[in-house]
Design a protein around this motif. Structure first.
Motif, PDB file in Angstrom:
ATOM      1  N   ASP A 144       0.832  -1.215   0.000  1.00 29.06           N
ATOM      2  CA  ASP A 144       0.000   0.000   0.000  1.00 29.06           C
ATOM      3  C   ASP A 144       0.859   1.254   0.000  1.00 29.06           C
ATOM      4  O   ASP A 144       0.521   2.251  -0.628  1.00 29.06           O
ATOM      5  CB  ASP A 144      -0.935   0.019   1.219  1.00 29.06           C
ATOM      6  N   LYS A 145       1.987   1.210   0.701  1.00 33.00           N
ATOM      7  CA  LYS A 145       2.887   2.372   0.756  1.00 33.00           C
ATOM      8  C   LYS A 145       3.401   2.717  -0.647  1.00 33.00           C
ATOM      9  O   LYS A 145       3.414   3.876  -1.054  1.00 33.00           O
ATOM     10  CB  LYS A 145       4.055   2.089   1.707  1.00 33.00           C
ATOM     11  N   ILE A 146       3.809   1.695  -1.383  1.00 36.41           N
ATOM     12  CA  ILE A 146       4.320   1.923  -2.732  1.00 36.41           C
ATOM     13  C   ILE A 146       3.198   2.407  -3.654  1.00 36.41           C
ATOM     14  O   ILE A 146       3.385   3.357  -4.418  1.00 36.41           O
ATOM     15  CB  ILE A 146       4.991   0.655  -3.291  1.00 36.41           C
ATOM     16  N   ILE A 147       2.054   1.770  -3.568  1.00 33.83           N
ATOM     17  CA  ILE A 147       0.921   2.184  -4.409  1.00 33.83           C
ATOM     18  C   ILE A 147       0.558   3.641  -4.123  1.00 33.83           C
ATOM     19  O   ILE A 147       0.358   4.431  -5.051  1.00 33.83           O
ATOM     20  CB  ILE A 147      -0.284   1.238  -4.204  1.00 33.83           C
ATOM     21  N   ASP A 148       0.530   4.014  -2.839  1.00 29.14           N
ATOM     22  CA  ASP A 148       0.234   5.405  -2.474  1.00 29.14           C
ATOM     23  C   ASP A 148       1.310   6.357  -2.997  1.00 29.14           C
ATOM     24  O   ASP A 148       1.001   7.448  -3.486  1.00 29.14           O
ATOM     25  CB  ASP A 148       0.094   5.555  -0.954  1.00 29.14           C
ATOM     26  N   SER A 149       2.587   5.956  -2.891  1.00 29.22           N
ATOM     27  CA  SER A 149       3.690   6.791  -3.375  1.00 29.22           C
ATOM     28  C   SER A 149       3.610   6.994  -4.889  1.00 29.22           C
ATOM     29  O   SER A 149       3.829   8.093  -5.390  1.00 29.22           O
ATOM     30  CB  SER A 149       5.045   6.157  -3.034  1.00 29.22           C
ATOM     31  N   ILE A 150       3.306   5.922  -5.612  1.00 26.20           N
ATOM     32  CA  ILE A 150       3.197   6.026  -7.072  1.00 26.20           C
ATOM     33  C   ILE A 150       1.992   6.886  -7.449  1.00 26.20           C
ATOM     34  O   ILE A 150       2.080   7.740  -8.337  1.00 26.20           O
ATOM     35  CB  ILE A 150       3.145   4.629  -7.736  1.00 26.20           C
ATOM     36  N   SER A 151       0.872   6.697  -6.761  1.00 24.00           N
ATOM     37  CA  SER A 151      -0.327   7.505  -7.031  1.00 24.00           C
ATOM     38  C   SER A 151      -0.051   8.989  -6.789  1.00 24.00           C
ATOM     39  O   SER A 151      -0.487   9.852  -7.564  1.00 24.00           O
ATOM     40  CB  SER A 151      -1.501   7.049  -6.161  1.00 24.00           C
ATOM     41  N   PHE A 170      12.494 -12.331  -2.192  1.00 24.14           N
ATOM     42  CA  PHE A 170      13.491 -11.264  -2.163  1.00 24.14           C
ATOM     43  C   PHE A 170      12.782  -9.919  -2.131  1.00 24.14           C
ATOM     44  O   PHE A 170      11.563  -9.850  -2.282  1.00 24.14           O
ATOM     45  CB  PHE A 170      14.463 -11.368  -3.347  1.00 24.14           C
ATOM     46  N   SER A 171      13.561  -8.876  -1.893  1.00 19.20           N
ATOM     47  CA  SER A 171      13.015  -7.518  -1.827  1.00 19.20           C
ATOM     48  C   SER A 171      13.557  -6.667  -2.960  1.00 19.20           C
ATOM     49  O   SER A 171      14.690  -6.866  -3.405  1.00 19.20           O
ATOM     50  CB  SER A 171      13.407  -6.850  -0.506  1.00 19.20           C
ATOM     51  N   VAL A 172      12.725  -5.730  -3.400  1.00 19.30           N
ATOM     52  CA  VAL A 172      13.121  -4.783  -4.438  1.00 19.30           C
ATOM     53  C   VAL A 172      12.776  -3.379  -3.943  1.00 19.30           C
ATOM     54  O   VAL A 172      11.660  -3.146  -3.477  1.00 19.30           O
ATOM     55  CB  VAL A 172      12.358  -5.060  -5.758  1.00 19.30           C
ATOM     56  N   ASN A 173      13.758  -2.498  -4.038  1.00 23.39           N
ATOM     57  CA  ASN A 173      13.502  -1.099  -3.716  1.00 23.39           C
ATOM     58  C   ASN A 173      13.074  -0.406  -5.011  1.00 23.39           C
ATOM     59  O   ASN A 173      13.843  -0.364  -5.971  1.00 23.39           O
ATOM     60  CB  ASN A 173      14.757  -0.450  -3.139  1.00 23.39           C
ATOM     61  N   LEU A 174      11.833   0.095  -5.045  1.00 24.62           N
ATOM     62  CA  LEU A 174      11.332   0.790  -6.229  1.00 24.62           C
ATOM     63  C   LEU A 174      11.761   2.238  -6.135  1.00 24.62           C
ATOM     64  O   LEU A 174      11.372   2.951  -5.200  1.00 24.62           O
ATOM     65  CB  LEU A 174       9.818   0.671  -6.313  1.00 24.62           C
ATOM     66  N   LYS A 175      12.565   2.657  -7.091  1.00 24.67           N
ATOM     67  CA  LYS A 175      13.082   4.014  -7.062  1.00 24.67           C
ATOM     68  C   LYS A 175      13.426   4.480  -8.465  1.00 24.67           C
ATOM     69  O   LYS A 175      13.582   3.666  -9.371  1.00 24.67           O
ATOM     70  CB  LYS A 175      14.296   4.109  -6.147  1.00 24.67           C
ATOM     71  N   ASN A 176      13.503   5.775  -8.591  1.00 18.42           N
ATOM     72  CA  ASN A 176      13.846   6.428  -9.866  1.00 18.42           C
ATOM     73  C   ASN A 176      12.728   6.255 -10.891  1.00 18.42           C
ATOM     74  O   ASN A 176      11.901   5.355 -10.773  1.00 18.42           O
ATOM     75  CB  ASN A 176      15.178   5.919 -10.421  1.00 18.42           C
ATOM     76  N   ILE A 177      12.746   7.114 -11.860  1.00 21.91           N
ATOM     77  CA  ILE A 177      11.764   7.051 -12.944  1.00 21.91           C
ATOM     78  C   ILE A 177      12.498   7.148 -14.264  1.00 21.91           C
ATOM     79  O   ILE A 177      13.630   7.620 -14.320  1.00 21.91           O
ATOM     80  CB  ILE A 177      10.701   8.182 -12.823  1.00 21.91           C
ATOM     81  N   GLY A 178      11.861   6.691 -15.309  1.00 24.76           N
ATOM     82  CA  GLY A 178      12.461   6.742 -16.632  1.00 24.76           C
ATOM     83  C   GLY A 178      11.382   6.737 -17.695  1.00 24.76           C
ATOM     84  O   GLY A 178      10.183   6.729 -17.390  1.00 24.76           O
ATOM     85  N   VAL A 179      11.845   6.730 -18.939  1.00 25.04           N
ATOM     86  CA  VAL A 179      10.955   6.875 -20.088  1.00 25.04           C
ATOM     87  C   VAL A 179      11.383   5.905 -21.188  1.00 25.04           C
ATOM     88  O   VAL A 179      12.567   5.667 -21.380  1.00 25.04           O
ATOM     89  CB  VAL A 179      11.039   8.330 -20.620  1.00 25.04           C
ATOM     90  N   PHE A 180      10.410   5.331 -21.875  1.00 18.52           N
ATOM     91  CA  PHE A 180      10.666   4.596 -23.125  1.00 18.52           C
ATOM     92  C   PHE A 180      10.014   5.380 -24.244  1.00 18.52           C
ATOM     93  O   PHE A 180       8.889   5.837 -24.054  1.00 18.52           O
ATOM     94  CB  PHE A 180      10.056   3.195 -23.086  1.00 18.52           C
ATOM     95  N   PRO A 181      10.510   5.580 -25.429  1.00 21.75           N
ATOM     96  CA  PRO A 181      11.905   5.315 -25.754  1.00 21.75           C
ATOM     97  C   PRO A 181      12.842   6.442 -25.299  1.00 21.75           C
ATOM     98  O   PRO A 181      13.957   6.179 -24.883  1.00 21.75           O
ATOM     99  CB  PRO A 181      11.901   5.176 -27.271  1.00 21.75           C
ATOM    100  N   PHE A 238      11.614  14.806 -10.402  1.00 17.27           N
ATOM    101  CA  PHE A 238      11.300  13.574  -9.659  1.00 17.27           C
ATOM    102  C   PHE A 238      12.394  12.515  -9.765  1.00 17.27           C
ATOM    103  O   PHE A 238      12.198  11.388  -9.320  1.00 17.27           O
ATOM    104  CB  PHE A 238       9.988  12.982 -10.173  1.00 17.27           C
ATOM    105  N   LYS A 239      13.554  12.857 -10.332  1.00 16.02           N
ATOM    106  CA  LYS A 239      14.527  11.822 -10.688  1.00 16.02           C
ATOM    107  C   LYS A 239      15.092  11.030  -9.511  1.00 16.02           C
ATOM    108  O   LYS A 239      15.501   9.899  -9.680  1.00 16.02           O
ATOM    109  CB  LYS A 239      15.641  12.399 -11.550  1.00 16.02           C
ATOM    110  N   LEU A 240      15.088  11.575  -8.304  1.00 16.13           N
ATOM    111  CA  LEU A 240      15.646  10.853  -7.158  1.00 16.13           C
ATOM    112  C   LEU A 240      14.574  10.261  -6.246  1.00 16.13           C
ATOM    113  O   LEU A 240      14.844   9.911  -5.107  1.00 16.13           O
ATOM    114  CB  LEU A 240      16.558  11.786  -6.348  1.00 16.13           C
ATOM    115  N   ILE A 241      13.382  10.115  -6.745  1.00 13.41           N
ATOM    116  CA  ILE A 241      12.256   9.648  -5.936  1.00 13.41           C
ATOM    117  C   ILE A 241      12.444   8.181  -5.522  1.00 13.41           C
ATOM    118  O   ILE A 241      12.955   7.362  -6.276  1.00 13.41           O
ATOM    119  CB  ILE A 241      10.931   9.851  -6.717  1.00 13.41           C
ATOM    120  N   ASP A 242      12.064   7.887  -4.270  1.00 18.49           N
ATOM    121  CA  ASP A 242      12.134   6.525  -3.733  1.00 18.49           C
ATOM    122  C   ASP A 242      10.714   6.128  -3.324  1.00 18.49           C
ATOM    123  O   ASP A 242      10.107   6.766  -2.470  1.00 18.49           O
ATOM    124  CB  ASP A 242      13.077   6.487  -2.527  1.00 18.49           C
ATOM    125  N   PHE A 243      10.170   5.086  -3.930  1.00 17.18           N
ATOM    126  CA  PHE A 243       8.785   4.689  -3.697  1.00 17.18           C
ATOM    127  C   PHE A 243       8.632   3.670  -2.565  1.00 17.18           C
ATOM    128  O   PHE A 243       7.534   3.430  -2.103  1.00 17.18           O
ATOM    129  CB  PHE A 243       8.175   4.122  -4.980  1.00 17.18           C
TER     130      PHE A 243
END
Length: 180
Positions: free
Chosen positions: A12-19, A67-78, A143-148
């Protein structure tokens, strides 16, 4: 039926952070619904009911540990000048473990004739961009250094995707749990 293998975002924390990020970034794009956030390990496309049984058995043979994954940073395709997708990335170690899991899924499905067209890049799509909106570099830089936050990976699912004008609807077909 149209299917793919995915890891859902359940924190929920990650979902809230992304929202929160989706509401704060100033771009003209369609955000992904919070309940649809996931890593796609492999997209299989249209398969028959008969093939579904084979896929389920093959995926059931995939063994992995939690295992755990830290969701962080944002990017773009292409590229940021011509964006089509905005995504959330991962830390290096968690990303490496996701790549290893995606490879196990790929290896289990290859004998059934499924192939991947490009190497797996760990990311969660958070926006889809239909129209040309131009360079979004300045907005992305804010937002480039954001940590979710940290997501525990304890399983993956085979999901059906039904497309409509309102967006995709996903249904769980099976789940494979980590062994520990």
């Amino acid at each position: 039926m149209r299917v793919f293998v995915a890891i859902e975002i359940s924190s929920d924390k990650i979902i809230d952070s992304i929202s929160k990020f989706q509401s704060e970034i100033n771009i003209n794009a369609k955000s992904i619904e919070p309940h649809n956030l996931h890593f796609t390990l492999q997209f299989l496309g249209e398969i028959s009911k008969d093939m579904l049984d084979h896929v389920s058995r093959a995926l059931d043979s995939v063994k992995f540990s939690k295992f755990s994954v830290n969701l962080k940073n944002i990017g773009v395709f292409p590229t940021q000048k011509f964006p089509r997708i905005i995504w959330v990335g991962t830390d290096e170690n968690g990303g490496k473990l996701l790549v290893e899991l995606a490879k196990k899924v790929e290896n289990a499905l290859t004998p059934l004739g499924f192939t991947v067209d490009k190497p797996f890049k760990p990311h969660i799509t958070v926006f889809r961009i239909k129209n040309r909106i131009g360079d979004i570099s300045k907005e992305m830089d804010k937002f480039k250094l954001i940590d979710f936050g940290i997501q525990q990976i304890s399983g993956f699912k085979l999901k059906q995707s039904v497309l409509s004008s309102k967006g995709p609807t996903y249904t769980d077909l099976m789940e494979v749990k980590a062994i520990s």
